[in-house]
Design a protein around this motif. Structure first.
Motif, PDB file in Angstrom:
ATOM      1  N   LEU A 188       9.469 -11.776 -39.307  1.00  0.00           N
ATOM      2  CA  LEU A 188       9.339 -10.327 -39.178  1.00  0.00           C
ATOM      3  C   LEU A 188      10.332  -9.756 -40.181  1.00  0.00           C
ATOM      4  O   LEU A 188      11.527 -10.051 -40.114  1.00  0.00           O
ATOM      5  CB  LEU A 188       9.668  -9.878 -37.751  1.00  0.00           C
ATOM      6  N   LEU A 194       9.096 -15.053 -35.293  1.00  0.00           N
ATOM      7  CA  LEU A 194       8.137 -14.886 -34.197  1.00  0.00           C
ATOM      8  C   LEU A 194       7.311 -16.151 -33.989  1.00  0.00           C
ATOM      9  O   LEU A 194       6.929 -16.815 -34.945  1.00  0.00           O
ATOM     10  CB  LEU A 194       7.203 -13.711 -34.495  1.00  0.00           C
ATOM     11  N   VAL A 237       2.948 -14.027 -29.554  1.00  0.00           N
ATOM     12  CA  VAL A 237       3.803 -12.894 -29.215  1.00  0.00           C
ATOM     13  C   VAL A 237       2.985 -11.605 -29.356  1.00  0.00           C
ATOM     14  O   VAL A 237       2.210 -11.455 -30.305  1.00  0.00           O
ATOM     15  CB  VAL A 237       5.037 -12.840 -30.141  1.00  0.00           C
ATOM     16  N   ALA A 259       2.775  -7.793 -30.294  1.00  0.00           N
ATOM     17  CA  ALA A 259       3.464  -6.812 -31.128  1.00  0.00           C
ATOM     18  C   ALA A 259       2.837  -5.442 -30.899  1.00  0.00           C
ATOM     19  O   ALA A 259       1.618  -5.316 -30.877  1.00  0.00           O
ATOM     20  CB  ALA A 259       3.341  -7.199 -32.597  1.00  0.00           C
ATOM     21  N   ILE A 268       8.547  -5.429 -31.435  1.00  0.00           N
ATOM     22  CA  ILE A 268       8.469  -6.510 -30.460  1.00  0.00           C
ATOM     23  C   ILE A 268       9.387  -6.121 -29.310  1.00  0.00           C
ATOM     24  O   ILE A 268      10.590  -5.922 -29.509  1.00  0.00           O
ATOM     25  CB  ILE A 268       8.917  -7.865 -31.066  1.00  0.00           C
TER      26      ILE A 268
END
Length: 180
Positions: free
Chosen positions: A119, A133, A137, A139, A153
């Motif tokens: 990121l 990341l 995950v 976002a 996040i």
């Protein structure tokens, strides 16, 4: 017979937009919101029943248990939306269980050992890394320019992380789509 010929002609030569949309209307039903289909949305709660058809009379095929999960609306029927998740599972949910808030999954297609996805501080591969990341995950999308997305996040026990990720590393935003 005449309707069949009309449909064959439409398939062969392309339908005018209004007529093409009319052909997608379920028998005896009507389209939903008039918003573009397909489109991405997210699950509003951490318990969403995915049904086999557009009513509570239809059997529950799956229960999603992850609020904020991005899903793609692929059809509408009155207050029901046919959705697809990142794995291709499809079914019907009540519209009130969906949110227009845009979210995305980081590389849900990645299997096995995958290096963390950076990121970035700015929309550039040369920019500094603010976080690493893992695939899967969620976002929260703030914006996308067609190549990079600015995302947040949400961390449970730490402050949220804000940064940029390449758009092609996300499921929940179309290729080259601009989100403001």
């Amino acid at each position: 017979m005449r309707r069949t010929l009309l449909l064959l002609a439409l398939l062969a030569f392309g339908a005018p937009p209004a007529l093409a949309q009319q052909q997608q209307t379920p028998p005896g039903g009507r389209l939903g919101t008039g918003l573009p289909v397909p489109r991405y949305v997210s699950l509003k709660t951490d318990r969403v029943n995915l049904r086999e058809g557009p009513s509570k009379d239809h059997r529950t095929a799956w229960v999603f248990q992850r609020a904020g999960l991005p899903v793609e609306i692929v059809a509408e029927y009155e207050t029901w939306r046919r959705i697809r998740d990142s794995e291709g599972t499809e079914g019907w949910v009540l519209h009130s269980l969906l949110s227009g808030r845009r979210t995305a999954l980081v590389m849900p297609w990645a299997k096995g050992e995958v290096p963390p996805i950076p990121l970035r501080e700015a929309p550039s591969d040369r920019s500094g890394t603010v976080a690493q990341l893992q695939p899967g995950v969620i976002a929260n999308i703030k914006s996308c320019d067609g190549a990079w997305c600015r995302v947040v996040i949400v961390m449970e026990r730490a402050r949220d992380v804000d940064g940029y990720i390449q758009q092609d590393k996300l499921w929940g935003v179309y290729p080259n789509e601009k989100v403001e």
